[in-house]
Design a protein around this motif. Structure first.
Motif, mmCIF file in Angstrom:
data_model
loop_
_atom_site.group_PDB
_atom_site.id
_atom_site.type_symbol
_atom_site.label_atom_id
_atom_site.label_comp_id
_atom_site.label_asym_id
_atom_site.label_seq_id
_atom_site.Cartn_x
_atom_site.Cartn_y
_atom_site.Cartn_z
ATOM 1 N N LYS A 122 -24.077 12.105 -5.623
ATOM 2 C CA LYS A 122 -25.268 11.302 -5.925
ATOM 3 C C LYS A 122 -25.247 10.869 -7.394
ATOM 4 O O LYS A 122 -25.723 9.800 -7.738
ATOM 5 C CB LYS A 122 -26.532 12.106 -5.638
ATOM 6 C CG LYS A 122 -26.765 12.340 -4.164
ATOM 7 C CD LYS A 122 -27.974 13.223 -3.935
ATOM 8 C CE LYS A 122 -28.112 13.558 -2.464
ATOM 9 N NZ LYS A 122 -29.171 14.531 -2.197
ATOM 10 N N ALA A 123 -24.696 11.728 -8.230
ATOM 11 C CA ALA A 123 -24.670 11.412 -9.659
ATOM 12 C C ALA A 123 -23.495 10.516 -10.025
ATOM 13 O O ALA A 123 -23.376 10.099 -11.165
ATOM 14 C CB ALA A 123 -24.602 12.710 -10.464
ATOM 15 N N ALA A 124 -22.601 10.242 -9.077
ATOM 16 C CA ALA A 124 -21.414 9.421 -9.365
ATOM 17 C C ALA A 124 -21.763 7.944 -9.365
ATOM 18 O O ALA A 124 -21.210 7.137 -8.634
ATOM 19 C CB ALA A 124 -20.316 9.725 -8.355
ATOM 20 N N ASP A 125 -22.661 7.589 -10.180
ATOM 21 C CA ASP A 125 -23.115 6.202 -10.321
ATOM 22 C C ASP A 125 -22.141 5.461 -11.240
ATOM 23 O O ASP A 125 -21.764 5.963 -12.289
ATOM 24 C CB ASP A 125 -24.520 6.220 -10.928
ATOM 25 C CG ASP A 125 -25.179 4.850 -10.944
ATOM 26 O OD1 ASP A 125 -24.499 3.874 -10.575
ATOM 27 O OD2 ASP A 125 -26.352 4.790 -11.318
ATOM 28 N N PRO A 126 -21.713 4.230 -10.867
ATOM 29 C CA PRO A 126 -20.760 3.489 -11.712
ATOM 30 C C PRO A 126 -21.319 3.140 -13.092
ATOM 31 O O PRO A 126 -20.572 2.848 -14.006
ATOM 32 C CB PRO A 126 -20.458 2.227 -10.915
ATOM 33 C CG PRO A 126 -21.347 2.217 -9.745
ATOM 34 C CD PRO A 126 -22.035 3.531 -9.650
ATOM 35 N N ASP A 127 -22.628 3.217 -13.249
ATOM 36 C CA ASP A 127 -23.232 2.881 -14.542
ATOM 37 C C ASP A 127 -23.173 4.052 -15.524
ATOM 38 O O ASP A 127 -23.562 3.890 -16.678
ATOM 39 C CB ASP A 127 -24.699 2.459 -14.355
ATOM 40 C CG ASP A 127 -24.804 1.170 -13.549
ATOM 41 O OD1 ASP A 127 -23.823 0.384 -13.563
ATOM 42 O OD2 ASP A 127 -25.845 0.966 -12.902
ATOM 43 N N LEU A 128 -22.687 5.216 -15.081
ATOM 44 C CA LEU A 128 -22.612 6.377 -15.965
ATOM 45 C C LEU A 128 -21.478 6.223 -16.963
ATOM 46 O O LEU A 128 -20.523 5.476 -16.748
ATOM 47 C CB LEU A 128 -22.388 7.659 -15.149
ATOM 48 C CG LEU A 128 -23.522 8.081 -14.231
ATOM 49 C CD1 LEU A 128 -23.091 9.278 -13.398
ATOM 50 C CD2 LEU A 128 -24.757 8.445 -15.029
ATOM 51 N N SER A 129 -21.569 6.977 -18.026
ATOM 52 C CA SER A 129 -20.517 6.929 -19.054
ATOM 53 C C SER A 129 -19.227 7.519 -18.498
ATOM 54 O O SER A 129 -19.252 8.323 -17.559
ATOM 55 C CB SER A 129 -20.962 7.707 -20.288
ATOM 56 O OG SER A 129 -20.997 9.091 -19.980
ATOM 57 N N PRO A 130 -18.083 7.153 -19.059
ATOM 58 C CA PRO A 130 -16.807 7.699 -18.589
ATOM 59 C C PRO A 130 -16.752 9.229 -18.699
ATOM 60 O O PRO A 130 -16.189 9.897 -17.841
ATOM 61 C CB PRO A 130 -15.780 7.051 -19.510
ATOM 62 C CG PRO A 130 -16.426 5.806 -19.996
ATOM 63 C CD PRO A 130 -17.890 6.098 -20.041
ATOM 64 N N LEU A 131 -17.386 9.772 -19.747
ATOM 65 C CA LEU A 131 -17.417 11.225 -19.906
ATOM 66 C C LEU A 131 -18.142 11.867 -18.728
ATOM 67 O O LEU A 131 -17.643 12.830 -18.120
ATOM 68 C CB LEU A 131 -18.098 11.609 -21.225
ATOM 69 C CG LEU A 131 -18.318 13.110 -21.438
ATOM 70 C CD1 LEU A 131 -16.972 13.833 -21.528
ATOM 71 C CD2 LEU A 131 -19.148 13.356 -22.683
ATOM 72 N N ARG A 132 -19.291 11.340 -18.382
ATOM 73 C CA ARG A 132 -20.069 11.904 -17.263
ATOM 74 C C ARG A 132 -19.318 11.731 -15.952
ATOM 75 O O ARG A 132 -19.320 12.629 -15.116
ATOM 76 C CB ARG A 132 -21.446 11.221 -17.193
ATOM 77 C CG ARG A 132 -22.345 11.769 -16.116
ATOM 78 C CD ARG A 132 -22.715 13.216 -16.394
ATOM 79 N NE ARG A 132 -23.492 13.736 -15.285
ATOM 80 C CZ ARG A 132 -23.361 14.953 -14.785
ATOM 81 N NH1 ARG A 132 -22.526 15.801 -15.305
ATOM 82 N NH2 ARG A 132 -24.093 15.331 -13.772
ATOM 83 N N GLN A 133 -18.667 10.603 -15.757
ATOM 84 C CA GLN A 133 -17.889 10.390 -14.530
ATOM 85 C C GLN A 133 -16.750 11.407 -14.429
ATOM 86 O O GLN A 133 -16.481 11.954 -13.361
ATOM 87 C CB GLN A 133 -17.343 8.970 -14.489
ATOM 88 C CG GLN A 133 -18.406 7.925 -14.232
ATOM 89 C CD GLN A 133 -17.844 6.508 -14.242
ATOM 90 O OE1 GLN A 133 -16.687 6.292 -14.592
ATOM 91 N NE2 GLN A 133 -18.681 5.551 -13.868
ATOM 92 N N LYS A 165 -16.122 14.269 -11.615
ATOM 93 C CA LYS A 165 -14.843 14.431 -10.912
ATOM 94 C C LYS A 165 -14.334 15.859 -11.040
ATOM 95 O O LYS A 165 -13.821 16.440 -10.077
ATOM 96 C CB LYS A 165 -13.807 13.454 -11.469
ATOM 97 C CG LYS A 165 -14.026 12.021 -11.081
ATOM 98 C CD LYS A 165 -12.980 11.131 -11.719
ATOM 99 C CE LYS A 165 -13.288 9.665 -11.471
ATOM 100 N NZ LYS A 165 -12.313 8.787 -12.146
ATOM 101 N N LEU A 166 -14.481 16.436 -12.229
ATOM 102 C CA LEU A 166 -14.057 17.822 -12.446
ATOM 103 C C LEU A 166 -14.823 18.777 -11.541
ATOM 104 O O LEU A 166 -14.233 19.655 -10.895
ATOM 105 C CB LEU A 166 -14.242 18.206 -13.914
ATOM 106 C CG LEU A 166 -13.925 19.660 -14.262
ATOM 107 C CD1 LEU A 166 -12.437 19.939 -14.051
ATOM 108 C CD2 LEU A 166 -14.327 19.960 -15.701
ATOM 109 N N HIS A 167 -16.136 18.607 -11.466
ATOM 110 C CA HIS A 167 -16.959 19.450 -10.593
ATOM 111 C C HIS A 167 -16.542 19.303 -9.131
ATOM 112 O O HIS A 167 -16.472 20.287 -8.391
ATOM 113 C CB HIS A 167 -18.451 19.115 -10.750
ATOM 114 C CG HIS A 167 -19.050 19.639 -12.003
ATOM 115 N ND1 HIS A 167 -19.250 20.971 -12.251
ATOM 116 C CD2 HIS A 167 -19.490 18.983 -13.105
ATOM 117 C CE1 HIS A 167 -19.782 21.126 -13.444
ATOM 118 N NE2 HIS A 167 -19.946 19.936 -13.988
ATOM 119 N N MET A 168 -16.246 18.095 -8.726
ATOM 120 C CA MET A 168 -15.835 17.861 -7.342
ATOM 121 C C MET A 168 -14.487 18.534 -7.055
ATOM 122 O O MET A 168 -14.300 19.151 -6.007
ATOM 123 C CB MET A 168 -15.777 16.363 -7.047
ATOM 124 C CG MET A 168 -17.153 15.718 -6.988
ATOM 125 S SD MET A 168 -17.117 13.933 -6.762
ATOM 126 C CE MET A 168 -16.486 13.808 -5.112
#
Length: 112
Positions: free
Chosen positions: A8-19, A23-26
Motif C-alpha cells: 500500500k505504501a509503494a506509491d510511485p510518488d514516494l522518494s527513491p529512499l522510501r521505495q 522493497k527491502l521490507h518486502m
C-alpha cells in the motif's frame, strides 16, 4: 501484514529512499516466509512422534523385562556360599541390568 502495508505504501510518488526501504521490507518478509516454510517441512506430526515413542518404549520394555529372569538364572548357577555374599549378588544384578541396557541400545541403533 508487513507485505500488505508495504504494498500500500509503494506509491510511485514516494522518494527513491522510501521505495527502496519498502522493497527491502518486502524482500525480508519473503525471505522469512521461505525460512518458515522450510522449518515447517522439518517438523513431524504428533502422530509420528507418538508412533516413534511407542516403538522405542516397546524396545526398552522388552529388554528390561528380561532382567529378572537373567538374574534368577545367574543366581541359580551359584553355590550356596556365593549366594550369601552381597558383593557377588550386586555384581550379578549390575551385569544383568547393563546387558539389558546394551541390548536396548544396540537394537535402537540398528533401527535408527
Amino acid at each position: 501484514m508487513i507485505q500488505d502495508k508495504t504494498k500500500k505504501a509503494a506509491d510511485p510518488d514516494l522518494s527513491p529512499l522510501r521505495q527502496n526501504q519498502i522493497k527491502l521490507h518486502m524482500l525480508q518478509t519473503e525471505k522469512l516466509e521461505l525460512k518458515n516454510a522450510a522449518t515447517r517441512q522439518q517438523l513431524v506430526t504428533i502422530d509420528e512422534a507418538v508412533t516413534v515413542y511407542r516403538e522405542e518404549a516397546e524396545i526398552i520394555r522388552k529388554h528390561l523385562h528380561t532382567v529378572p529372569d537373567m538374574v534368577v538364572r545367574t543366581l541359580e548357577s551359584l553355590t550356596p556360599v556365593e549366594q550369601t555374599q552381597a558383593s557377588i549378588m550386586q555384581a550379578i544384578i549390575a551385569d544383568c541390568i547393563n546387558s539389558a541396557l546394551r541390548a536396548t541400545n544396540a537394537e535402537g541403533t540398528d533401527r535408527a
